[in-house]
Design a protein around this motif. Sequence first.
Motif, PDB file in Angstrom:
ATOM      1  N   ALA A  86       0.833  -1.198   0.000  1.00 45.19           N
ATOM      2  CA  ALA A  86       0.000   0.000   0.000  1.00 45.19           C
ATOM      3  C   ALA A  86       0.875   1.259   0.000  1.00 45.19           C
ATOM      4  O   ALA A  86       0.604   2.216  -0.732  1.00 45.19           O
ATOM      5  N   TRP A  87       1.937   1.258   0.799  1.00 44.25           N
ATOM      6  CA  TRP A  87       2.858   2.386   0.845  1.00 44.25           C
ATOM      7  C   TRP A  87       3.501   2.605  -0.522  1.00 44.25           C
ATOM      8  O   TRP A  87       3.570   3.741  -1.019  1.00 44.25           O
ATOM      9  N   LEU A  88       3.962   1.517  -1.161  1.00 40.41           N
ATOM     10  CA  LEU A  88       4.604   1.614  -2.466  1.00 40.41           C
ATOM     11  C   LEU A  88       3.623   2.101  -3.531  1.00 40.41           C
ATOM     12  O   LEU A  88       3.947   2.979  -4.336  1.00 40.41           O
ATOM     13  N   GLU A  89       2.420   1.548  -3.532  1.00 41.47           N
ATOM     14  CA  GLU A  89       1.410   1.980  -4.504  1.00 41.47           C
ATOM     15  C   GLU A  89       1.109   3.466  -4.360  1.00 41.47           C
ATOM     16  O   GLU A  89       0.942   4.163  -5.356  1.00 41.47           O
ATOM     17  N   GLU A  90       1.053   3.957  -3.144  1.00 39.55           N
ATOM     18  CA  GLU A  90       0.803   5.378  -2.892  1.00 39.55           C
ATOM     19  C   GLU A  90       1.907   6.228  -3.529  1.00 39.55           C
ATOM     20  O   GLU A  90       1.640   7.249  -4.148  1.00 39.55           O
ATOM     21  N   ARG A  96       3.531   6.383 -15.029  1.00 38.86           N
ATOM     22  CA  ARG A  96       3.179   5.431 -16.091  1.00 38.86           C
ATOM     23  C   ARG A  96       4.052   4.195 -15.980  1.00 38.86           C
ATOM     24  O   ARG A  96       5.248   4.288 -15.734  1.00 38.86           O
ATOM     25  N   ARG A  97       3.443   3.055 -16.191  1.00 41.66           N
ATOM     26  CA  ARG A  97       4.159   1.789 -16.096  1.00 41.66           C
ATOM     27  C   ARG A  97       4.153   1.092 -17.438  1.00 41.66           C
ATOM     28  O   ARG A  97       3.240   1.280 -18.239  1.00 41.66           O
ATOM     29  N   ALA A  98       5.127   0.276 -17.699  1.00 39.48           N
ATOM     30  CA  ALA A  98       5.184  -0.520 -18.930  1.00 39.48           C
ATOM     31  C   ALA A  98       3.956  -1.422 -18.969  1.00 39.48           C
ATOM     32  O   ALA A  98       3.526  -1.948 -17.944  1.00 39.48           O
ATOM     33  N   GLY A  99       3.360  -1.579 -20.131  1.00 40.07           N
ATOM     34  CA  GLY A  99       2.181  -2.424 -20.249  1.00 40.07           C
ATOM     35  C   GLY A  99       0.895  -1.648 -20.036  1.00 40.07           C
ATOM     36  O   GLY A  99      -0.173  -2.237 -19.976  1.00 40.07           O
TER      37      GLY A  99
END
Length: 101
Positions: A86-90, A96-99
Amino acid sequence: MSESAERPTARFDATVHPGTTHRDLRGVAGLDLDRIPDPEGAVRVLVTVEECRRLVESGYEVHLHATVPVRPLPGELVERDDAVRAWLEERLRGIRRAGGA
C-alpha cells in the motif's frame, strides 16, 4: 567450527583506517560490508570477527568501538507485506508503467 559456519552472536561497531600496506579507504566499499553512518565522516562498519580478519589481511587498520549483539528484530519494527504494498502503490500513483498499467 569456524565463525562463518555458525551464526555469530555479536558483531562489532568499528572504524576502518589506512594501514601500512593499504592506504586507500575507497577499497573498503568493494568488500561487501555493512556500512553505518559516521558523524565524523569516517569509514564505519558493523562487522564480524571474520570480517575484521579480512580487513586486516587486506592491509587496513581496524578500530573496534563496541560490541553489538545479534538478535532478531523486534516484531513491531517489521512491516506487514500488505502495508508495504500500500505504501509503495501510494508513492507510485501517477507514474506510467510498462504495459499500460
